[in-house]
Design a protein around this motif. Structure first.
Motif, PDB file in Angstrom:
ATOM      1  N   LYS A  50       0.810  -1.224   0.000  1.00 54.21           N
ATOM      2  CA  LYS A  50       0.000   0.000   0.000  1.00 54.21           C
ATOM      3  C   LYS A  50       0.842   1.272   0.000  1.00 54.21           C
ATOM      4  O   LYS A  50       0.304   2.373  -0.181  1.00 54.21           O
ATOM      5  N   LYS A  51       2.155   1.133   0.182  1.00 51.79           N
ATOM      6  CA  LYS A  51       3.051   2.289   0.068  1.00 51.79           C
ATOM      7  C   LYS A  51       3.215   2.718  -1.384  1.00 51.79           C
ATOM      8  O   LYS A  51       3.641   3.839  -1.662  1.00 51.79           O
ATOM      9  N   TYR A  52       2.892   1.803  -2.302  1.00 54.00           N
ATOM     10  CA  TYR A  52       3.137   2.039  -3.726  1.00 54.00           C
ATOM     11  C   TYR A  52       1.818   2.036  -4.498  1.00 54.00           C
ATOM     12  O   TYR A  52       0.819   1.464  -4.035  1.00 54.00           O
ATOM     13  N   PRO A  53       1.791   2.638  -5.692  1.00 51.12           N
ATOM     14  CA  PRO A  53       0.555   2.685  -6.486  1.00 51.12           C
ATOM     15  C   PRO A  53       0.267   1.361  -7.195  1.00 51.12           C
ATOM     16  O   PRO A  53       0.240   1.274  -8.433  1.00 51.12           O
ATOM     17  N   CYS A  54       0.075   0.331  -6.402  1.00 53.12           N
ATOM     18  CA  CYS A  54      -0.225  -1.004  -6.939  1.00 53.12           C
ATOM     19  C   CYS A  54      -1.719  -1.251  -6.930  1.00 53.12           C
ATOM     20  O   CYS A  54      -2.469  -0.706  -6.109  1.00 53.12           O
ATOM     21  N   ASP A  55      -2.153  -2.120  -7.821  1.00 53.77           N
ATOM     22  CA  ASP A  55      -3.498  -2.690  -7.754  1.00 53.77           C
ATOM     23  C   ASP A  55      -3.382  -3.933  -6.890  1.00 53.77           C
ATOM     24  O   ASP A  55      -2.733  -4.912  -7.278  1.00 53.77           O
ATOM     25  N   LEU A  56      -3.977  -3.899  -5.704  1.00 57.09           N
ATOM     26  CA  LEU A  56      -3.870  -5.008  -4.762  1.00 57.09           C
ATOM     27  C   LEU A  56      -5.133  -5.866  -4.803  1.00 57.09           C
ATOM     28  O   LEU A  56      -6.241  -5.376  -4.617  1.00 57.09           O
ATOM     29  N   LEU A  57      -4.936  -7.133  -5.064  1.00 58.39           N
ATOM     30  CA  LEU A  57      -6.027  -8.103  -5.051  1.00 58.39           C
ATOM     31  C   LEU A  57      -5.739  -9.118  -3.961  1.00 58.39           C
ATOM     32  O   LEU A  57      -4.665  -9.724  -3.934  1.00 58.39           O
ATOM     33  N   GLU A  58      -6.680  -9.308  -3.034  1.00 60.73           N
ATOM     34  CA  GLU A  58      -6.492 -10.254  -1.938  1.00 60.73           C
ATOM     35  C   GLU A  58      -7.364 -11.489  -2.149  1.00 60.73           C
ATOM     36  O   GLU A  58      -8.558 -11.377  -2.445  1.00 60.73           O
ATOM     37  N   ILE A  59      -6.740 -12.667  -2.026  1.00 60.91           N
ATOM     38  CA  ILE A  59      -7.463 -13.927  -2.134  1.00 60.91           C
ATOM     39  C   ILE A  59      -7.171 -14.763  -0.899  1.00 60.91           C
ATOM     40  O   ILE A  59      -6.216 -14.505  -0.168  1.00 60.91           O
ATOM     41  N   ARG A  60      -7.983 -15.779  -0.672  1.00 56.91           N
ATOM     42  CA  ARG A  60      -7.734 -16.682   0.456  1.00 56.91           C
ATOM     43  C   ARG A  60      -6.561 -17.599   0.112  1.00 56.91           C
ATOM     44  O   ARG A  60      -6.322 -17.915  -1.053  1.00 56.91           O
ATOM     45  N   SER A  61      -5.859 -18.034   1.137  1.00 56.58           N
ATOM     46  CA  SER A  61      -4.665 -18.863   0.904  1.00 56.58           C
ATOM     47  C   SER A  61      -5.005 -20.137   0.152  1.00 56.58           C
ATOM     48  O   SER A  61      -4.229 -20.601  -0.688  1.00 56.58           O
ATOM     49  N   GLU A  62      -6.182 -20.706   0.421  1.00 53.00           N
ATOM     50  CA  GLU A  62      -6.557 -21.947  -0.253  1.00 53.00           C
ATOM     51  C   GLU A  62      -6.924 -21.738  -1.719  1.00 53.00           C
ATOM     52  O   GLU A  62      -7.060 -22.697  -2.478  1.00 53.00           O
ATOM     53  N   GLU A  63      -7.059 -20.482  -2.134  1.00 52.82           N
ATOM     54  CA  GLU A  63      -7.345 -20.191  -3.538  1.00 52.82           C
ATOM     55  C   GLU A  63      -6.075 -20.068  -4.379  1.00 52.82           C
ATOM     56  O   GLU A  63      -6.150 -19.980  -5.604  1.00 52.82           O
ATOM     57  N   PHE A  64      -4.917 -20.058  -3.724  1.00 59.19           N
ATOM     58  CA  PHE A  64      -3.659 -19.858  -4.448  1.00 59.19           C
ATOM     59  C   PHE A  64      -3.330 -21.060  -5.336  1.00 59.19           C
ATOM     60  O   PHE A  64      -3.533 -22.209  -4.970  1.00 59.19           O
ATOM     61  N   GLY A  65      -2.766 -20.764  -6.479  1.00 62.13           N
ATOM     62  CA  GLY A  65      -2.209 -21.773  -7.374  1.00 62.13           C
ATOM     63  C   GLY A  65      -1.172 -21.079  -8.233  1.00 62.13           C
ATOM     64  O   GLY A  65      -1.385 -19.938  -8.669  1.00 62.13           O
ATOM     65  N   HIS A  66      -0.048 -21.713  -8.485  1.00 63.84           N
ATOM     66  CA  HIS A  66       1.036 -21.030  -9.189  1.00 63.84           C
ATOM     67  C   HIS A  66       0.589 -20.509 -10.547  1.00 63.84           C
ATOM     68  O   HIS A  66       0.947 -19.385 -10.933  1.00 63.84           O
ATOM     69  N   GLY A  67      -0.173 -21.321 -11.277  1.00 60.88           N
ATOM     70  CA  GLY A  67      -0.653 -20.883 -12.576  1.00 60.88           C
ATOM     71  C   GLY A  67      -1.874 -19.987 -12.482  1.00 60.88           C
ATOM     72  O   GLY A  67      -1.913 -18.898 -13.055  1.00 60.88           O
ATOM     73  N   LYS A  68      -2.877 -20.415 -11.732  1.00 63.83           N
ATOM     74  CA  LYS A  68      -4.146 -19.676 -11.724  1.00 63.83           C
ATOM     75  C   LYS A  68      -4.022 -18.312 -11.035  1.00 63.83           C
ATOM     76  O   LYS A  68      -4.717 -17.362 -11.416  1.00 63.83           O
ATOM     77  N   THR A  69      -3.142 -18.191 -10.039  1.00 66.75           N
ATOM     78  CA  THR A  69      -2.972 -16.900  -9.386  1.00 66.75           C
ATOM     79  C   THR A  69      -2.308 -15.905 -10.328  1.00 66.75           C
ATOM     80  O   THR A  69      -2.668 -14.725 -10.373  1.00 66.75           O
ATOM     81  N   ARG A  70      -1.342 -16.371 -11.105  1.00 66.76           N
ATOM     82  CA  ARG A  70      -0.717 -15.483 -12.088  1.00 66.76           C
ATOM     83  C   ARG A  70      -1.707 -15.123 -13.199  1.00 66.76           C
ATOM     84  O   ARG A  70      -1.707 -13.991 -13.692  1.00 66.76           O
ATOM     85  N   ASN A  71      -2.544 -16.069 -13.590  1.00 66.26           N
ATOM     86  CA  ASN A  71      -3.583 -15.755 -14.566  1.00 66.26           C
ATOM     87  C   ASN A  71      -4.530 -14.685 -14.025  1.00 66.26           C
ATOM     88  O   ASN A  71      -4.935 -13.766 -14.747  1.00 66.26           O
ATOM     89  N   LEU A  72      -4.871 -14.804 -12.757  1.00 65.27           N
ATOM     90  CA  LEU A  72      -5.772 -13.836 -12.138  1.00 65.27           C
ATOM     91  C   LEU A  72      -5.148 -12.453 -12.134  1.00 65.27           C
ATOM     92  O   LEU A  72      -5.802 -11.461 -12.485  1.00 65.27           O
ATOM     93  N   GLY A  73      -3.872 -12.380 -11.754  1.00 65.69           N
ATOM     94  CA  GLY A  73      -3.200 -11.088 -11.758  1.00 65.69           C
ATOM     95  C   GLY A  73      -3.110 -10.491 -13.146  1.00 65.69           C
ATOM     96  O   GLY A  73      -3.345  -9.288 -13.340  1.00 65.69           O
TER      97      GLY A  73
END
Length: 323
Positions: A50-73
């Protein structure tokens, strides 16, 4: 927008501040945006973002996946190019992004690129040696890779590995290709699985040694068994690669590697104490590498019950998903 930079995060610590500071101080003609996808950080990670002008998207830890999380971003941005960084990869200088995108534009058939990884100053001796040698193999200038010998590709394992190598610690892909071929939703090696598919479809990738990031790890020795177990499971799924066909061959490979490490230690200026320290380090780490690699590489041969037992005991990926 020219570039969307995607950084998955979780409990990154202060190194993320260094990463984002370097990203937002790039000297480049290209417009860019930064998307951070956080999967349940409990430390200061969100505060740093939040110190930087980023678009921050928060997901639950169980939703993480190496491929799908990068696709989401990637889906959150609009850049013509998508750059993937990890939270512990810090651009070496302010020209990283300019060099990366310039390299991507060398040839219109280039759909992906990866940059050089430089070891951090405190990187252990063997990783520093191996990391430097690994990226040196890809060239000293911008180098394009594609299948130029189909017969060799089918027969030469090392050639296939080189063409498929790709690292989302520091990578770039064209959005127009990503929209057609997003990353696979897999537990491991989503980047190399994707890159291999692109190469086999006839596209090209570029290695850009000037798009440099600091990225290396000093993992505790006790973690390497599980890391290598997961890594060689992934290598078999990707390349059908097995570290050794039998335990007898495995032992010979282990001893040869330890001998090579010892010869390397003798070739550099170290005190007797440090030589002994690093030799012990080599003995243990190589033991974990070859034993974990053997179990992971032969995973496909085991019964379903044994697979469950091995995963429960050795898979770091499984432990992280449960956590």
């Amino acid at each position: 927008m020219d570039v969307t930079i995607v950084i998955p995060t979780k409990n990154a610590g202060q190194i993320l501040d260094g990463c984002l500071h370097a990203v937002f101080h790039q000297l480049t003609e290209y417009s860019f945006e930064v998307v951070c996808v956080d999967s349940g950080s409990s430390d200061e990670t969100l505060k740093i973002i939040k110190k930087y002008p980023c678009d921050l998207l928060e997901i639950r830890s169980e939703e993480f996946g190496h491929g799908k999380t990068r696709n989401l971003g990637a889906s959150r941005g609009s850049g013509e190019y998508i750059v993937f960084l990890t939270q512990d990869a810090v651009p070496v200088n302010e020209h990283w992004l300019q060099e990366f995108i310039d390299a991507m534009k060398i040839d219109e058939e280039v759909v992906a690129g990866f940059g050089k990884h430089c070891p951090y100053p405190d990187c252990n001796l063997f990783d520093k040696r191996d990391l430097t040698a690994h990226f040196k193999n890809f060239g000293e200038i911008n180098t394009i890779y594609a299948i130029d010998d189909q017969e060799r590709y089918e027969k030469d394992e090392n050639y296939r590995h080189m063409l498929a190598f790709f690292s989302d610690n520091n990578s770039c892909i064209k959005r127009e290709i990503w929209t057609i071929y997003p990353y696979p939703d897999v537990d491991f090696a989503e980047d190399q699985i994707w890159a291999r598919k692109m190469i086999e479809l006839g596209y090209k990738k570029v290695y850009c040694p000037e798009a440099m990031v600091y990225h290396s790890h000093n993992y505790p020795l006790k973690t390497y068994l599980k890391r290598y177990y997961d890594e060689y499971k992934g290598l078999y799924n990707l390349h059908k690669y097995i570290i050794a066909p039998s335990r007898k061959v495995l032992l010979k490979m282990y001893l040869a590697n330890v001998k090579s490490d010892f010869q390397y230690l003798k070739s550099i200026s170290l005190s007797g104490y440090m030589t002994c320290y690093w030799f012990y380090y080599s003995l243990i780490r190589n033991l974990y590498r070859y034993y974990g690699g053997y179990l992971g590489g032969h995973y496909h041969e085991y019964s379903e019950e044994k697979k469950k037992q091995l995963d429960k005991k050795y898979s770091q990926q499984l432990m992280q998903r449960k956590a």
